[in-house]
Design a protein around this motif. Structure first.
Motif, PDB file in Angstrom:
ATOM      1  N   ARG A  55       0.872  -1.171   0.000  1.00 30.08           N
ATOM      2  CA  ARG A  55       0.000   0.000   0.000  1.00 30.08           C
ATOM      3  C   ARG A  55       0.910   1.222   0.000  1.00 30.08           C
ATOM      4  NH1 ARG A  55      -5.202  -0.933  -1.104  1.00 30.08           N
ATOM      5  NH2 ARG A  55      -5.914   0.739   0.232  1.00 30.08           N
ATOM      6  N   ILE A  56       0.672   2.136  -0.898  1.00 28.68           N
ATOM      7  CA  ILE A  56       1.477   3.353  -1.012  1.00 28.68           C
ATOM      8  C   ILE A  56       0.778   4.476  -0.240  1.00 28.68           C
ATOM      9  CG2 ILE A  56       2.425   5.061  -2.621  1.00 28.68           C
ATOM     10  CD1 ILE A  56       3.720   2.315  -2.937  1.00 28.68           C
ATOM     11  N   GLY A  57       1.554   5.300   0.439  1.00 29.02           N
ATOM     12  CA  GLY A  57       0.979   6.395   1.209  1.00 29.02           C
ATOM     13  C   GLY A  57       1.850   7.637   1.134  1.00 29.02           C
ATOM     14  N   LYS A  58       1.546   8.576   2.019  1.00 30.29           N
ATOM     15  CA  LYS A  58       2.289   9.836   2.099  1.00 30.29           C
ATOM     16  C   LYS A  58       2.766  10.026   3.528  1.00 30.29           C
ATOM     17  CE  LYS A  58      -1.400  12.012   0.559  1.00 30.29           C
ATOM     18  NZ  LYS A  58      -2.338  13.077   0.164  1.00 30.29           N
ATOM     19  N   TYR A  59       3.891  10.735   3.665  1.00 32.84           N
ATOM     20  CA  TYR A  59       4.437  11.070   4.972  1.00 32.84           C
ATOM     21  C   TYR A  59       4.783  12.549   4.966  1.00 32.84           C
ATOM     22  CZ  TYR A  59       7.913  11.471   8.676  1.00 32.84           C
ATOM     23  OH  TYR A  59       8.619  11.869   9.773  1.00 32.84           O
ATOM     24  N   MET A  60       4.379  13.266   6.004  1.00 31.91           N
ATOM     25  CA  MET A  60       4.681  14.695   6.110  1.00 31.91           C
ATOM     26  C   MET A  60       5.200  14.989   7.506  1.00 31.91           C
ATOM     27  SD  MET A  60       1.175  16.026   4.407  1.00 31.91           S
ATOM     28  CE  MET A  60       0.344  14.456   4.273  1.00 31.91           C
ATOM     29  N   GLU A  61       6.134  15.926   7.593  1.00 26.75           N
ATOM     30  CA  GLU A  61       6.607  16.423   8.883  1.00 26.75           C
ATOM     31  C   GLU A  61       6.285  17.906   8.973  1.00 26.75           C
ATOM     32  OE1 GLU A  61      10.702  15.798   9.874  1.00 26.75           O
ATOM     33  OE2 GLU A  61      10.470  13.625   9.871  1.00 26.75           O
ATOM     34  N   LEU A  62       5.646  18.291  10.055  1.00 25.57           N
ATOM     35  CA  LEU A  62       5.300  19.686  10.287  1.00 25.57           C
ATOM     36  C   LEU A  62       6.019  20.157  11.547  1.00 25.57           C
ATOM     37  CD1 LEU A  62       1.431  19.272   9.954  1.00 25.57           C
ATOM     38  CD2 LEU A  62       3.006  19.886   8.130  1.00 25.57           C
ATOM     39  N   THR A  63       6.550  21.348  11.518  1.00 25.18           N
ATOM     40  CA  THR A  63       7.118  21.969  12.711  1.00 25.18           C
ATOM     41  C   THR A  63       6.182  23.104  13.092  1.00 25.18           C
ATOM     42  OG1 THR A  63       9.343  21.413  11.961  1.00 25.18           O
ATOM     43  CG2 THR A  63       9.152  23.073  13.689  1.00 25.18           C
ATOM     44  N   ILE A  64       5.691  23.064  14.323  1.00 22.70           N
ATOM     45  CA  ILE A  64       4.664  24.004  14.751  1.00 22.70           C
ATOM     46  C   ILE A  64       5.119  24.679  16.041  1.00 22.70           C
ATOM     47  CG2 ILE A  64       2.253  24.225  15.486  1.00 22.70           C
ATOM     48  CD1 ILE A  64       1.674  21.709  13.797  1.00 22.70           C
ATOM     49  N   GLU A  65       4.891  25.979  16.121  1.00 27.47           N
ATOM     50  CA  GLU A  65       5.239  26.732  17.331  1.00 27.47           C
ATOM     51  C   GLU A  65       4.516  26.153  18.537  1.00 27.47           C
ATOM     52  OE1 GLU A  65       4.018  30.727  16.639  1.00 27.47           O
ATOM     53  OE2 GLU A  65       5.551  31.084  15.119  1.00 27.47           O
ATOM     54  N   ASN A  66       5.150  26.217  19.680  1.00 26.87           N
ATOM     55  CA  ASN A  66       4.505  25.683  20.876  1.00 26.87           C
ATOM     56  C   ASN A  66       3.551  26.678  21.535  1.00 26.87           C
ATOM     57  OD1 ASN A  66       6.431  27.369  21.910  1.00 26.87           O
ATOM     58  ND2 ASN A  66       7.329  25.881  23.301  1.00 26.87           N
TER      59      ASN A  66
ATOM     60  N   ILE B   3      -2.890  21.307  20.263  1.00 25.25           N
ATOM     61  CA  ILE B   3      -2.179  20.818  19.076  1.00 25.25           C
ATOM     62  C   ILE B   3      -2.957  19.704  18.378  1.00 25.25           C
ATOM     63  CG2 ILE B   3      -0.725  19.198  20.377  1.00 25.25           C
ATOM     64  CD1 ILE B   3       0.577  21.262  17.466  1.00 25.25           C
ATOM     65  N   ASP B   4      -3.595  18.819  19.149  1.00 24.50           N
ATOM     66  CA  ASP B   4      -4.345  17.718  18.534  1.00 24.50           C
ATOM     67  C   ASP B   4      -5.486  18.225  17.660  1.00 24.50           C
ATOM     68  OD1 ASP B   4      -2.978  15.342  19.359  1.00 24.50           O
ATOM     69  OD2 ASP B   4      -3.743  15.680  21.381  1.00 24.50           O
ATOM     70  N   SER B   5      -6.244  19.162  18.172  1.00 16.43           N
ATOM     71  CA  SER B   5      -7.361  19.715  17.387  1.00 16.43           C
ATOM     72  C   SER B   5      -6.854  20.397  16.124  1.00 16.43           C
ATOM     73  CB  SER B   5      -8.166  20.710  18.212  1.00 16.43           C
ATOM     74  OG  SER B   5      -8.843  20.051  19.230  1.00 16.43           O
ATOM     75  N   MET B   6      -5.750  21.114  16.263  1.00 15.64           N
ATOM     76  CA  MET B   6      -5.189  21.821  15.112  1.00 15.64           C
ATOM     77  C   MET B   6      -4.716  20.839  14.036  1.00 15.64           C
ATOM     78  SD  MET B   6      -2.128  24.562  15.158  1.00 15.64           S
ATOM     79  CE  MET B   6      -1.075  24.732  13.758  1.00 15.64           C
ATOM     80  N   VAL B   7      -4.025  19.792  14.440  1.00 18.03           N
ATOM     81  CA  VAL B   7      -3.520  18.812  13.469  1.00 18.03           C
ATOM     82  C   VAL B   7      -4.683  18.086  12.797  1.00 18.03           C
ATOM     83  CG1 VAL B   7      -2.174  16.703  13.180  1.00 18.03           C
ATOM     84  CG2 VAL B   7      -1.299  18.546  14.625  1.00 18.03           C
ATOM     85  N   LYS B   8      -5.683  17.690  13.565  1.00 21.08           N
ATOM     86  CA  LYS B   8      -6.860  17.030  12.976  1.00 21.08           C
ATOM     87  C   LYS B   8      -7.531  17.934  11.942  1.00 21.08           C
ATOM     88  CE  LYS B   8      -7.896  14.048  16.868  1.00 21.08           C
ATOM     89  NZ  LYS B   8      -8.782  13.769  18.013  1.00 21.08           N
ATOM     90  N   GLU B   9      -7.676  19.206  12.279  1.00 21.41           N
ATOM     91  CA  GLU B   9      -8.312  20.150  11.354  1.00 21.41           C
ATOM     92  C   GLU B   9      -7.487  20.297  10.072  1.00 21.41           C
ATOM     93  OE1 GLU B   9     -10.135  24.686  11.286  1.00 21.41           O
ATOM     94  OE2 GLU B   9      -9.278  23.901  13.145  1.00 21.41           O
ATOM     95  N   MET B  10      -6.161  20.394  10.208  1.00 18.65           N
ATOM     96  CA  MET B  10      -5.303  20.504   9.019  1.00 18.65           C
ATOM     97  C   MET B  10      -5.428  19.260   8.143  1.00 18.65           C
ATOM     98  SD  MET B  10      -1.784  22.396  10.221  1.00 18.65           S
ATOM     99  CE  MET B  10      -1.376  21.231  11.504  1.00 18.65           C
ATOM    100  N   CYS B  11      -5.432  18.096   8.783  1.00 22.59           N
ATOM    101  CA  CYS B  11      -5.536  16.847   8.022  1.00 22.59           C
ATOM    102  C   CYS B  11      -6.855  16.756   7.284  1.00 22.59           C
ATOM    103  CB  CYS B  11      -5.374  15.645   8.953  1.00 22.59           C
ATOM    104  SG  CYS B  11      -3.677  15.398   9.529  1.00 22.59           S
ATOM    105  N   GLU B  12      -7.928  17.110   7.957  1.00 28.43           N
ATOM    106  CA  GLU B  12      -9.253  16.956   7.363  1.00 28.43           C
ATOM    107  C   GLU B  12      -9.604  18.042   6.356  1.00 28.43           C
ATOM    108  OE1 GLU B  12     -11.881  16.288  10.674  1.00 28.43           O
ATOM    109  OE2 GLU B  12     -10.817  14.441  11.199  1.00 28.43           O
ATOM    110  N   LYS B  13      -8.947  19.197   6.441  1.00 31.83           N
ATOM    111  CA  LYS B  13      -9.237  20.278   5.502  1.00 31.83           C
ATOM    112  C   LYS B  13      -8.288  20.319   4.313  1.00 31.83           C
ATOM    113  CE  LYS B  13     -11.649  23.570   8.423  1.00 31.83           C
ATOM    114  NZ  LYS B  13     -11.673  24.955   8.912  1.00 31.83           N
ATOM    115  N   LEU B  14      -7.048  19.848   4.487  1.00 32.06           N
ATOM    116  CA  LEU B  14      -6.072  20.020   3.417  1.00 32.06           C
ATOM    117  C   LEU B  14      -5.181  18.804   3.162  1.00 32.06           C
ATOM    118  CD1 LEU B  14      -4.679  21.923   1.360  1.00 32.06           C
ATOM    119  CD2 LEU B  14      -3.099  22.533   3.201  1.00 32.06           C
ATOM    120  N   LEU B  15      -4.635  18.213   4.192  1.00 32.36           N
ATOM    121  CA  LEU B  15      -3.567  17.223   4.005  1.00 32.36           C
ATOM    122  C   LEU B  15      -4.054  15.861   3.532  1.00 32.36           C
ATOM    123  CD1 LEU B  15      -1.410  18.088   7.149  1.00 32.36           C
ATOM    124  CD2 LEU B  15      -1.190  18.952   4.818  1.00 32.36           C
ATOM    125  N   THR B  16      -5.343  15.557   3.731  1.00 29.44           N
ATOM    126  CA  THR B  16      -5.868  14.262   3.293  1.00 29.44           C
ATOM    127  C   THR B  16      -7.176  14.446   2.544  1.00 29.44           C
ATOM    128  OG1 THR B  16      -7.239  13.844   5.248  1.00 29.44           O
ATOM    129  CG2 THR B  16      -4.922  13.167   5.368  1.00 29.44           C
TER     130      THR B  16
END
Length: 84
Positions: free
Chosen positions: A38-49, A54-67
């Motif tokens: 199975r082929i997929g994608k891998y991304m690394e994000l660096t985010i200010e603390n 952070i969990d809500s933000m990452v989920k939102e990014m994934c669901e709106k743009l990254l996937t």
């Protein structure tokens, strides 16, 4: 800082023509033990603390743009990076 690793794969119910092609190539190279690819994608994000949730933000990014939530699944790992 946070380092976020995002892993994206096609859902099991979605055909993966790239994976099928790689599996065929591996078999032609005599790696017959490979059952599936199975082929997929891998991304690394660096985010200010400064981000509060952070969990809500990452989920939102994934669901709106990254996937593409219709055909892809995702998972992620959050790691706090300590400045040296």
């Amino acid at each position: 800082m946070f380092k976020v690793k995002v892993f994206v794969t096609l859902r099991e119910s979605v055909l993966d023509p790239q994976g099928t092609a790689v599996k065929g190539a591996l078999h032609s190279l005599d790696f017959k033990a490979v059952q599936d690819v199975r082929i997929g994608k891998y991304m690394e994000l660096t985010i200010e603390n400064t981000v509060e949730d952070i969990d809500s933000m990452v989920k939102e990014m994934c669901e709106k743009l990254l996937t593409n939530v219709v055909i892809e699944d995702y998972r992620y790992e959050v790691e706090e990076v300590v400045a040296q």
